[in-house]
Design an enzyme around this catalytic site. Structure first.
Site, PDB file in Angstrom:
ATOM      1  N   HIS A  77       0.954  -1.164   0.017  1.00 45.50           N
ATOM      2  CA  HIS A  77      -0.048   0.100  -0.049  1.00 45.50           C
ATOM      3  C   HIS A  77       0.903   1.239  -0.028  1.00 45.50           C
ATOM      4  O   HIS A  77       1.181   1.904   1.084  1.00 45.50           O
ATOM      5  CB  HIS A  77      -0.920  -0.009   1.303  1.00 45.50           C
ATOM      6  CG  HIS A  77      -1.711  -1.270   1.464  1.00 45.50           C
ATOM      7  ND1 HIS A  77      -2.562  -1.232   2.664  1.00 45.50           N
ATOM      8  CD2 HIS A  77      -2.074  -2.172   0.750  1.00 45.50           C
ATOM      9  CE1 HIS A  77      -3.191  -2.412   2.484  1.00 45.50           C
ATOM     10  NE2 HIS A  77      -2.825  -2.948   1.198  1.00 45.50           N
ATOM     11  N   PHE A  78       1.295   1.961  -1.189  1.00 47.40           N
ATOM     12  CA  PHE A  78       2.320   2.892  -1.251  1.00 47.40           C
ATOM     13  C   PHE A  78       1.508   3.978  -2.122  1.00 47.40           C
ATOM     14  O   PHE A  78       0.894   3.528  -3.474  1.00 47.40           O
ATOM     15  CB  PHE A  78       3.419   2.614  -1.741  1.00 47.40           C
ATOM     16  CG  PHE A  78       4.089   1.331  -0.822  1.00 47.40           C
ATOM     17  CD1 PHE A  78       4.512   1.909   0.547  1.00 47.40           C
ATOM     18  CD2 PHE A  78       4.374   0.278  -1.128  1.00 47.40           C
ATOM     19  CE1 PHE A  78       4.838   0.777   1.498  1.00 47.40           C
ATOM     20  CE2 PHE A  78       4.611  -0.717  -0.057  1.00 47.40           C
ATOM     21  CZ  PHE A  78       5.079  -0.339   1.021  1.00 47.40           C
TER      22      PHE A  78
END
Lengths: 261, 586
Positions: free
Chosen positions: B506-507
């Site tokens: 999750h970036f």
């Protein structure tokens, strides 16, 4: 059901294996003879007792020879160290009984041992002290690949044992082995190219992998690792039982059975 | 020697959710689409019989191997970044379907607060509530405007959910009922209720029953087999791009998906993108694929790096705060989110923890976003607190109470004893952007083609640590209420900083959206302000990170982007939104 067949075979294997371990004195210290003769002797015994199947055939075990390690001495240190990490107890077999050392030998002979999936361009910035800024990066910053890390680390443990106790690591007392391993774990010995704690991190991880990965990789013999934990392996579905309160015990299913349906 | 290929209508990088949705929507309208996917060809048959923890969870078989290309990472402007060398520290998706294959399937909508975070924060607390180095901004869109696209994504993926009692308004119910419940989920929900919170089942793309989506694709009912996260689904029971949008696009006859095609540059003349330049990794030959519309729908790092390598847009400069490409790197980081929390050990109970599914669990939203009044809190944004029953696979699950040695007799004893007797609750925290967390090109390390790697610089601020500690405290409270005999909680020390683990997948950031070209790279249709036929779709466009898993919001914005592209092609060009609302923390 596929799982049943295996559990029956597994029971037979397990019993003979335990007898074998007792007979050869491996049980207490995880100590194995250090000589070539010891190795051959082990193989013969294994074949005689370990291969009697339910149906009465004899099936030789051709999977337990060394692919990666060249010096038997290194492998003997590995055997003793993995057994200290995951010892035989009332729950069931330890690392040696589960085939963990052979599992690790096979892994080091393959992609994992040469860091085949990793970025390996220099400059490397190996971290050999605890106070480095990026302690989370673990062994990956070493210029050594995992195979070399194991060889360096196992020999370092052996040297330390000989220096302190005048004994090879695998012939030292259990408490002495533990003392050396704790000092490696906490960076209280010196190594070049990698922090001892990072080697130990790999050794511990690989030991647990060998205890609990599918038996296709050479460890978790007869699914004994899974049975200790009541892990049922590759079950196709829990849809009918997942809502219930009672603990469910199932015979484990290996990938050999799951894929071979 | 670059070989120029015949022109197509649309060329897309990446076959994950963002690329797959775009391809489906454009091919349905009759446009010819080429997807360039650098990973291997995969189809559903690759995932049959894959319940192999070592291969997929420890050796990362579905993840991008890093031997040809990775990222580098550091904590501050003065530091030398080191390459992230192995998958233990970076699980990035690859191959057909991208990261959309190995996900757990947790499918949240983000909050109205998220899309107007600057305005709503100022409105409720005043401008002084925002630290000077926190670069939050409005996204240029409201939740109400995005809602129809959320609805569309949920129908495509067959999301199975239970109404969130305090959630934002929805135009429709979830297309499928929630997944089954289990004794441990019931225990969590009951504890939350008795504390006055509002638990509900995690919205899930592990589909609760056999379902046909509006495109006619069938997703099967979940088997709860416990091999979900890091695995492709054995049964086609987890919505992924392959069982949904890529199949839809293929059926039109208008899609060509080229695997082993590693894009290295966006070809352009300064005003318009003309195509994509890629290397066929099976031959080493270099091609240019011309197109009317060029779509970057790779992962955050791919999209940002290609813009920088192609000299498109102005690179962000942390010293001046000027420039935009690479700005506002955020994420869910393992030492302040998602992998920290409270673990409870139960002596007398033995749960069936080896059963499970990726998105099987429950959560509370009482502390999400700005749901709780932050007037007396010294941080902004919040956390959702969830328990999930993923399926405890045996190599990775050897949890023991604090004080137990990490190996040896006592370790073996306890790790086996507690294997089916320990539960974990975690806060997934938001992360707000700051001036020193950004991406640029690394000065030292290169990929196997000689191009510089992307360098990530990430620094935690005091707010990030406080938010995490507050989340852990809630986990502890709930775990105690659940009746655990031992409750171990994680700590976030004062010097906790980014740990170089790119583990959650999750970036965000790098080509952020907004209403103002000075502070955003793309508009809310993911269209580049400076190059109107170039669309940059996916998590790279998110100006900050909420406390929720991102996939559904990526899907919603991909639907909106695809609608914009169809409009762009039918009207013959032009910007799809006007420059507008300028609300940010400047």
């Amino acid at each position: 059901m596929a799982g049943d067949k295996h559990s029956k075979d597994g029971g037979t294997h397990d019993e003979s294996r335990r007898k074998f371990i007792k007979n050869t004195g491996m049980v207490a210290g995880g100590v194995v003879g250090g000589s070539l003769l010891g190795g051959l002797f082990t193989s013969q015994l294994t074949e005689n007792q370990d291969t009697q199947t339910k149906s009465g055939h004899k099936e030789a075990n051709f999977q337990e020879a060394l692919q990666f390690f060249t010096r038997r001495d290194d492998f003997n240190v590995l055997q003793a160290a993995t057994e200290r990490i995951f010892p035989k107890n009332d729950h069931g077999p330890g690392a040696i009984g589960l085939g963990v050392p052979y599992y690790i030998d096979k892994q080091l002979a393959g992609l994992w041992g040469i860091n085949g999936r990793d970025y390996r361009h220099s400059p490397f910035m190996p971290q050999t002290q605890k106070e480095v800024p990026n302690p989370e990066l673990h062994p990956e910053q070493s210029a050594l690949n995992r195979g070399l890390i194991f060889i360096h680390g196992l020999r370092r443990m052996n040297e330390e044992s000989q220096k302190r106790f005048n004994q090879r690591f695998d012939e030292a007392e259990e408490d002495q082995q533990i003392e050396v391993m704790q000092d490696v774990e906490h960076d209280n010995v010196k190594m070049t190219g990698i922090a001892p704690s990072d080697f130990f991190f790999l050794l511990r991880q690989a030991t647990l992998e060998g205890a609990y990965s599918d038996p296709l990789y050479g460890g978790n013999k007869n699914m004994e690792g899974w049975k200790m934990k009541n892990f049922p392996g590759a079950q196709p579905s829990y849809a009918n039982v997942i809502e219930q309160d009672e603990f469910v015990q199932m015979e484990p299913i290996s990938l050999t059975d799951y894929q071979g349906n | 020697m670059v070989k120029k290929l015949d022109k197509t209508d649309v060329v897309i990088i990446g076959s994950g959710w963002a690329g797959g949705i775009t391809a489906a929507e454009l091919t349905k309208k009759g446009h010819k689409v080429v997807i360039l996917e650098r990973g291997k060809a995969k189809d559903q048959s690759d995932y049959v019989g894959t319940k192999d923890e070592l291969r997929y969870s420890l050796r990362y078989d579905l993840m991008q191997d890093l031997n040809k290309e990775t990222i580098t990472s550091r904590n501050g402007l003065g530091e030398t970044a080191l390459p992230v060398r192995g998958n233990d520290n970076a699980r990035l998706g690859t191959d057909t379907g991208g990261a959309g294959v190995h996900w757990n399937g947790i499918s949240f909508r983000w909050l109205p607060y998220d899309f107007e975070i600057y305005s709503k924060t100022v409105e409720r607390y005043g401008k002084d509530k925002i630290p000077h180095d926190m670069t939050i901004q409005d996204w240029g869109i409201t939740y109400d405007e995005l809602e129809p696209y959320y609805d569309q994504y949920e129908k495509t993926a067959g999301i199975s959910g239970e109404e969130n009692p305090i959630g934002p308004p929805r135009s429709n119910q979830y297309p499928n009922p929630p997944l089954k419940s289990t004794p441990t989920i019931n225990l969590f929900k009951k504890a939350c209720e008795s504390l006055g919170y509002h638990p509900y089942h995690l919205p899930s793309a592990n589909v609760s029953q056999t379902y046909e989506n509006p495109d006619g694709e069938t997703i099967n009912g979940c088997m709860y087999c416990a091999f979900c996260e890091e695995y492709g689904c054995d049964f086609g029971a987890k919505a992924d791009p392959m069982v949904t949008v890529l199949t839809t696009a293929e059926k039109t006859g208008n899609l060509e998906l080229r695997n082993n095609a590693n894009v290295t540059r966006v070809a352009h003349d300064g005003k318009r993108a003309t195509g994509l330049v890629y290397t066929d990794t099976t031959t080493g030959d270099v091609y240019e694929q011309p197109a009317d519309i060029v779509v970057l729908a790779g992962f955050v790092f791919t999209n940002t790096r290609l813009l920088l390598l192609s000299d498109i847009g102005k690179p962000y400069n942390p010293k001046t705060g000027k420039g935009i490409i690479g700005k506002n790197f955020t994420g869910h980081f393992t030492n302040i989110s998602t992998y920290i929390g409270a673990r409870g050990f139960f002596e007398d109970k033995r749960f069936n923890l080896f059963m499970g599914a990726g998105a099987l669990g429950a959560t509370i939203d009482d502390f999400s976003g700005d749901n709780k009044d932050h007037k007396n809190l010294d941080f902004l944004h919040g956390f959702e607190v969830h328990y999930s029953q993923l399926g405890a696979r045996p190599i990775a699950n050897n949890q023991v109470p604090k004080g137990t040695p990490k190996w040896g007799k006592k370790f073996k004893e306890n790790s086996i004893h507690y294997y089916n007797r320990n539960l974990f609750i975690t806060p997934q925290t938001g992360f707000l952007p700051n001036k020193n967390s950004y991406m640029d090109l690394d000065p030292t390390y290169k990929d196997d083609l000689g191009n510089p790697l992307l360098r990530v610089t990430c620094q935690y601020k005091e707010q990030d640590r406080k938010r995490a500690r507050s989340g852990i405290a809630k986990c502890k409270q709930i775990m105690e209420e659940m009746g655990a005999d031992i409750v171990d909680v994680d700590e976030v020390p004062d010097d906790a900083n980014f740990n170089h683990k790119f583990y959650t997948d999750h970036f965000f950031g790098g080509a952020i959206m907004g209403g103002d070209p000075d502070t955003s790279a793309v508009n809310t249709y993911s269209q580049m302000w400076d190059m109107e036929n170039l669309f940059v779709v996916g998590g790279s466009s998110f100006p900050h990170n909420s406390n929720y898993n991102p996939t559904e919001t990526i899907g919603a914005f991909a639907y909106r982007a695809a609608e914009g592209m169809n409009r762009y092609l039918s009207q013959g060009g032009g910007l799809l939104t006007q420059e507008e609302r300028v609300k940010k923390n400047a």
